[in-house]
Design a protein around this motif. Sequence first.
Motif, PDB file in Angstrom:
ATOM      1  N   LEU B  96       2.465  49.909  42.953  1.00  0.00           N
ATOM      2  CA  LEU B  96       2.272  51.357  43.084  1.00  0.00           C
ATOM      3  C   LEU B  96       2.898  52.093  41.907  1.00  0.00           C
ATOM      4  CD1 LEU B  96       2.940  50.165  46.243  1.00  0.00           C
ATOM      5  CD2 LEU B  96       2.288  52.506  46.750  1.00  0.00           C
ATOM      6  N   VAL B  97       3.274  51.343  40.865  1.00  0.00           N
ATOM      7  CA  VAL B  97       4.009  51.953  39.743  1.00  0.00           C
ATOM      8  C   VAL B  97       3.114  52.192  38.527  1.00  0.00           C
ATOM      9  CG1 VAL B  97       5.781  51.457  38.010  1.00  0.00           C
ATOM     10  CG2 VAL B  97       6.342  51.352  40.445  1.00  0.00           C
ATOM     11  N   GLY B  98       2.393  51.163  38.092  1.00  0.00           N
ATOM     12  CA  GLY B  98       1.520  51.403  36.941  1.00  0.00           C
ATOM     13  C   GLY B  98       1.026  50.130  36.289  1.00  0.00           C
ATOM     14  N   THR B  99       0.069  50.301  35.352  1.00  0.00           N
ATOM     15  CA  THR B  99      -0.472  49.150  34.626  1.00  0.00           C
ATOM     16  C   THR B  99       0.239  49.006  33.286  1.00  0.00           C
ATOM     17  OG1 THR B  99      -2.139  50.462  33.504  1.00  0.00           O
ATOM     18  CG2 THR B  99      -2.740  49.536  35.644  1.00  0.00           C
ATOM     19  N   PRO B 103       8.746  50.541  31.383  1.00  0.00           N
ATOM     20  CA  PRO B 103       8.352  51.763  32.098  1.00  0.00           C
ATOM     21  C   PRO B 103       7.361  52.665  31.348  1.00  0.00           C
ATOM     22  CG  PRO B 103      10.456  52.132  31.026  1.00  0.00           C
ATOM     23  CD  PRO B 103      10.008  50.749  30.627  1.00  0.00           C
ATOM     24  N   GLU B 104       6.876  52.239  30.185  1.00  0.00           N
ATOM     25  CA  GLU B 104       5.903  53.107  29.459  1.00  0.00           C
ATOM     26  C   GLU B 104       4.491  52.661  29.802  1.00  0.00           C
ATOM     27  OE1 GLU B 104       7.700  50.810  27.470  1.00  0.00           O
ATOM     28  OE2 GLU B 104       9.555  51.969  27.574  1.00  0.00           O
ATOM     29  N   ASN B 105       4.181  52.638  31.086  1.00  0.00           N
ATOM     30  CA  ASN B 105       2.900  52.089  31.543  1.00  0.00           C
ATOM     31  C   ASN B 105       1.714  52.805  30.913  1.00  0.00           C
ATOM     32  OD1 ASN B 105       4.047  50.423  34.014  1.00  0.00           O
ATOM     33  ND2 ASN B 105       4.978  52.444  34.078  1.00  0.00           N
ATOM     34  N   GLU B 106       0.607  52.040  30.747  1.00  0.00           N
ATOM     35  CA  GLU B 106      -0.633  52.663  30.281  1.00  0.00           C
ATOM     36  C   GLU B 106      -1.072  53.714  31.277  1.00  0.00           C
ATOM     37  OE1 GLU B 106      -3.393  49.455  29.793  1.00  0.00           O
ATOM     38  OE2 GLU B 106      -1.866  48.332  28.668  1.00  0.00           O
ATOM     39  N   VAL B 107      -1.205  53.255  32.535  1.00  0.00           N
ATOM     40  CA  VAL B 107      -1.471  54.200  33.619  1.00  0.00           C
ATOM     41  C   VAL B 107      -0.237  54.192  34.513  1.00  0.00           C
ATOM     42  CG1 VAL B 107      -2.907  54.744  35.623  1.00  0.00           C
ATOM     43  CG2 VAL B 107      -3.941  53.713  33.573  1.00  0.00           C
ATOM     44  N   ARG B 108       0.305  55.372  34.782  1.00  0.00           N
ATOM     45  CA  ARG B 108       1.474  55.450  35.662  1.00  0.00           C
ATOM     46  C   ARG B 108       1.046  56.108  36.977  1.00  0.00           C
ATOM     47  NH1 ARG B 108       7.215  54.453  37.006  1.00  0.00           N
ATOM     48  NH2 ARG B 108       7.222  55.678  38.922  1.00  0.00           N
ATOM     49  N   TRP B 109       1.389  55.460  38.091  1.00  0.00           N
ATOM     50  CA  TRP B 109       1.140  56.041  39.413  1.00  0.00           C
ATOM     51  C   TRP B 109       2.444  56.660  39.930  1.00  0.00           C
ATOM     52  CZ3 TRP B 109      -0.916  50.591  39.535  1.00  0.00           C
ATOM     53  CH2 TRP B 109      -2.208  50.545  39.034  1.00  0.00           C
ATOM     54  N   ARG B 134     -12.575  44.842  40.742  1.00  0.00           N
ATOM     55  CA  ARG B 134     -11.673  43.956  40.002  1.00  0.00           C
ATOM     56  C   ARG B 134     -10.548  44.737  39.314  1.00  0.00           C
ATOM     57  NH1 ARG B 134     -13.258  38.571  38.728  1.00  0.00           N
ATOM     58  NH2 ARG B 134     -14.983  38.030  40.119  1.00  0.00           N
ATOM     59  N   ARG B 135     -10.716  46.048  39.206  1.00  0.00           N
ATOM     60  CA  ARG B 135      -9.672  46.896  38.662  1.00  0.00           C
ATOM     61  C   ARG B 135      -8.489  46.976  39.641  1.00  0.00           C
ATOM     62  NH1 ARG B 135      -8.993  53.053  37.760  1.00  0.00           N
ATOM     63  NH2 ARG B 135      -9.375  53.109  39.992  1.00  0.00           N
ATOM     64  N   VAL B 136      -8.786  47.002  40.918  1.00  0.00           N
ATOM     65  CA  VAL B 136      -7.749  47.120  41.955  1.00  0.00           C
ATOM     66  C   VAL B 136      -7.302  45.730  42.432  1.00  0.00           C
ATOM     67  CG1 VAL B 136      -7.273  47.902  44.300  1.00  0.00           C
ATOM     68  CG2 VAL B 136      -8.545  49.389  42.724  1.00  0.00           C
ATOM     69  N   PHE B 143       3.087  44.993  37.989  1.00  0.00           N
ATOM     70  CA  PHE B 143       4.441  45.354  38.446  1.00  0.00           C
ATOM     71  C   PHE B 143       4.458  45.129  39.955  1.00  0.00           C
ATOM     72  CE2 PHE B 143       7.777  48.125  40.057  1.00  0.00           C
ATOM     73  CZ  PHE B 143       8.751  48.165  39.063  1.00  0.00           C
ATOM     74  N   ILE B 144       5.449  44.377  40.417  1.00  0.00           N
ATOM     75  CA  ILE B 144       5.537  44.113  41.862  1.00  0.00           C
ATOM     76  C   ILE B 144       6.382  45.193  42.507  1.00  0.00           C
ATOM     77  CG2 ILE B 144       6.253  42.473  43.651  1.00  0.00           C
ATOM     78  CD1 ILE B 144       5.837  40.201  41.658  1.00  0.00           C
TER      79      ILE B 144
END
Lengths: 242, 242, 274, 274
Positions: B96-99, B103-109, B134-136, B143-144
Motif C-alpha cells: 500500500l506504499v508504492g512502486t 522511499p522515492e517511489n515511482e508511484v506513491r500511495w 497484471r499491474r495489480v 514493498f511489503i
Amino acid sequence: MNPGYSRAELLVCVIARLLEGCRHVIVGASSPIPGAAALLRRELTEGAMRVTILGSNRYNAFTDGGVETFDMAAQGRVDAFFLGGGQIDGQGNINLVGTGSYPENEVRWPGSFGSAYLYYLVPKVILFREEHTRRVLVPRVDFISSPGVSAPGVYRPGGPHGLLTGLAWFSFDRQLHRFRLESVHPGHSVEEIRDQTGFEFDCPAEVPFTAAPEPGILALIRGRIRGEIAETYPRFASTFAN
Amino acid sequence: MNPGYSRAELLVCVIARLLEGCRHVIVGASSPIPGAAALLRRELTEGAMRVTILGSNRYNAFTDGGVETFDMAAQGRVDAFFLGGGQIDGQGNINLVGTGSYPENEVRWPGSFGSAYLYYLVPKVILFREEHTRRVLVPRVDFISSPGVSAPGVYRPGGPHGLLTGLAWFSFDRQLHRFRLESVHPGHSVEEIRDQTGFEFDCPAEVPFTAAPEPGILALIRGRIRGEIAETYPRFASTFAN
Amino acid sequence: MNQQPICELVELAAAVPDGAKLVIPSDNCGVAMAATRELVRRGVRGLHLVCVPTSGLQAEILVGAGAVATLETSAVTLGEFGPAHRFVDALRRRRIRILDSTCPAVHAALQAGQKGLPFIPLRGLIGSDLLASRPDWKVIDNPFAQGDPIVLLPAINPDIALFHAPLADRYGNVYIGRRRELLTMAHASRQTFVTVEAISDVDLFGDAALAPGVVPAIYVSRIALATKGAWPIGLHGHYDSDDAAISRYVQSAKTEEGFLRFLQEWLGETAVSA
Amino acid sequence: MNQQPICELVELAAAVPDGAKLVIPSDNCGVAMAATRELVRRGVRGLHLVCVPTSGLQAEILVGAGAVATLETSAVTLGEFGPAHRFVDALRRRRIRILDSTCPAVHAALQAGQKGLPFIPLRGLIGSDLLASRPDWKVIDNPFAQGDPIVLLPAINPDIALFHAPLADRYGNVYIGRRRELLTMAHASRQTFVTVEAISDVDLFGDAALAPGVVPAIYVSRIALATKGAWPIGLHGHYDSDDAAISRYVQSAKTEEGFLRFLQEWLGETAVSA
C-alpha cells in the motif's frame, strides 16, 4: 500547654510551606492533613497550584480512570505526593505491607498501593506519619514496599523530600541516604526525638523549633479551608481544630 | 450481456457469503462494497452479526478512540476485515506504499494504514481489489506493507482468507502459501484470469462460475441495504446498482 | 458478545465458574456487592481475584467465605472502618496465595491485556520487596538505552470482569461515565458481567452526551438488574455507603464465627429484599 | 499547565517553534485547519509531524508549504478527492524524511509516551518492509515465552498536540466526546494547543454528562477561538466538509506553482474572515 493552635493545624501549616513552588499536588483518599495543607497552599496561590484529591469528586478533574494519576506522574505533571508507612527506616524505605516475614506477617497492613511507583517518579514525596515512635521509625523495615533510594542507573527522577511526624520535621539527603532533623515541633525536644526514633539521623548542633502557624494562616485554615475540606473529609473537618 | 445484476451487486453478494459465521466484522472508511456486504450479512442474521464501519457514526459503537479497532482485533473480537493493495502478489503480500524503490517511489500511495497489524491478527482477512490486472496482481510486490504469511514462531492468529477481484474469487492456502482459483465471475473465463494475473496460482481442472445473487438477496441489496449504506457511502449508494 | 445480555442476578452469579480469574474495581468505581452475595450463596470456589487496583469489603467477604484461591491486589482496605480481618486472617493461615502489587502495575498489566500484548514495561519497582516477591515479573535492560534496567509485567487477561453501574440499555450498553477503569477491565476480559440500578429501553449511543461514557455492548455478556446493587458500598451520585452496616460487619468479622454468623444474616437479607 | 490558556489564533500559531514535534489527528477527529493556515502564514519550518494515525489535507498543506522536515504517519490520504500531490512530490524530491508506520504502532507509541514508558511492544509488523524501513524499531525475543519474536516501539513524546474541538470553557477544559485519541495526544505531549468553535463561561466538569468527554485543563496550554476552524474539513455534528473547496485544492496542487497560488488565496481568505 495551649499554644493557640492544634497539632493538626501546625502540621497543615508545615506541609503547606513545603508545597511552595509546586504546580500540581496529588493527595491520597484518606489523608486529611495533607489534603487540608494542599488546599491551603492552593488558596495562598489564588488557585494557581492545582490540587487533586483521590476519591474526591470536587477536587478531581481526571477523565482517564485510576491510571491517570500514575500516567501524570510519569509525564512530570505531579510535583508532590504524600506517603506514609507502617514502618519507615533511616534510608527512607517504607513498609505498607506488614511486620515479620512475608507473606504470613505478624501484623498485616492493607498493601503497598501506588508507593512502589510514585515514590520513584514524583519529585517531592513528603513522608507523613503522625505517630513518632520506635515502632514506626525503625532501623530497617521488614518489607520494602518502596525503597528510599535506588542504585545508580535506576530511573528515578523522584524520591523522599523529608519526613514529617507529630514531633518533628526531617529533611532527606538523597546523596547521603540519611534524614536530617530540621526542626522540632513546639513543646518537644531533640532528646525526645532521639528517644522515639529507631534509626540514626543527622542532627545539627542547634535545632530550631518548627515555626508556629501565622495568625492569618490559622484564620484561613479555620475558615475557608475547613469549609472546603468538609466535602472530602467530613469527619476530619469537624474535629481538627481541637 | 445483461445478467440482471451489476458487478458491484455480485461482489456484495459474494462477500456476504464469505462472512457467514462471523460475529463481528470491521470495514474500512472507504470500502463501500465490503461495507454493503457486511450490512447485508447483518440483515441476514437479523442483527446477530455486528458491523463496525470506521468513519461512520451510525455503525460505530466505539468509546476508546481509534486504538479500539486494533485492541479489539488483538482481543479476538474481530472475525473479519478487508484489505486491498496497490500490488498484491502470489504469496499474499500486499503493498500500500508504492512502486519502485522506497522511499522515492515511482508511484506513491497513501500508506500502509493498519494493514501491518490487522493482517496478522484478524482470522479472516478478505483481500479485495476490483481491478484484476497484471499491474495489480504481480509476481512480487515492490514493498511489503504486510506479508501474506509469516515464519514459524511469529505470532499470527490471522491472515488472508482469499482474494476477490472484479473477475474471480481465489482462496488462500496458508500451508502452501498460494492462491487457488475457486470461481470465475459470470461472463469471464479461466483464460482471461490467467492473462490478467501476474502471479502463479493453483487452478483446478474445472473452475465453476461464481454463483449469481439469489433474487431475494438482490431485492434486499436494492431495498433495505441501499438505504442503510446511503448514510455512510452516499455516492456509492446512488450508483452501485448500475 | 451476547445478543440478549439481560438476565437474573442468580443466573449472572451462576455463570461465574469456580476457578475463574475475576477482575473487580475499587470501592469508588461501582462494586457489584449484590452479585458478590449471590456468588457466596452459590458457593463459588478457587477464584483468582484481581483488584483494580485495590478492593475493600468485596475482596474481604469473598476471602472470608473461602471463595478465593489467589488474590492479586495493591491493597485490601476498609479505610477508617478498621482492618480487613478475614483478609489478614487468611494470609496468616496461608489460606490464600497473595500477589501483592502496586496500583500502576495492575493498571498497566490490564492495559497490556486490553491491547493483546504479552507484557508491558513499568517504571519504579526496582529494589522493592514487592518485585522480589513476584517471580512472574522480570527485569530487563531497556533495549533502547545503556544501563537502564526496567520491569516487564506479564499481561492480565481475566476471564470475567464484574462491576456495578448506574444504567444499562436493553441492547447491552452500560453507562460508566468517568469510571474509565471499568472500560479497560471490560476490554481486557473475555467476558463482562454487570449489575445495574436501571435498564433503559433507549439506546445509550443515541445520546451523544452519554456515548463517551459507555461500555459498548460487544464487550458485555450479562447484565442483571440489582437495585442498590453496591450496598453497603455507595454508588457515586446515587447513594452513599451504609457506614453503620460496614461498621457492624467489621466488628463481627474479628472472628471467623462472627463473620459466618454475619454473612448468614446478609445472605438472608438479600434473598428477602431481592 | 497555564492559568490563562485563552489566546488569539495568531499567538497560538506563534507559540509553535520551528523544529517542534507536532502531533495531529486524522480527518474525522477535529483538524485545526485555521491554525494550520496561521502556521503556514508565519512560515514555520522543520516540523516533525506525527499523524494519529493518518492525515489528509493538513499534512499535505504543511508539506507543500515546506514546513515539514519529518513526517511520521500510517498514511496521507485525501480519499476520493485524489492523490496528495504535494506529499507525493516531496517524497520523490527527497524534501522530507518519511517514517512510514501502521495505525496501531502510532497509537501504541503515543500511549507509551502517555505512560512515560521508554518503549511498548506491538504484535504484527515482523516480515514487513515497514519494519525493515524503521531502524528505530527493535525486535526482541519475548522474555516470557520461548521463540516468540516481538517488535518494541520507542515512545512518541510530542512537544505539542494540535487539534480542533467543538467547545472549551474559560478554565481550559476542552470537550472532545468520543474522540479519545485527542486525550491520548494531550497526555503524551508536553503542551496541547486547541482551537474551538466556542468558549463557555461554565466549567465543563460541572456537567456530569459532559465530564467523561473532557480533556482536563491541566494538559491544555493554549486555546484559541476559531469559528469553522476545521474548514474545509468537517467537524462532526457541526458542519460537513467543503467538498468543492477540497476538489479545487486537489486540482490546483498538481503543480507546485498551482499549489502556491492556491495557498496564497487561502491564506488571504482566512485573514479576511478572521
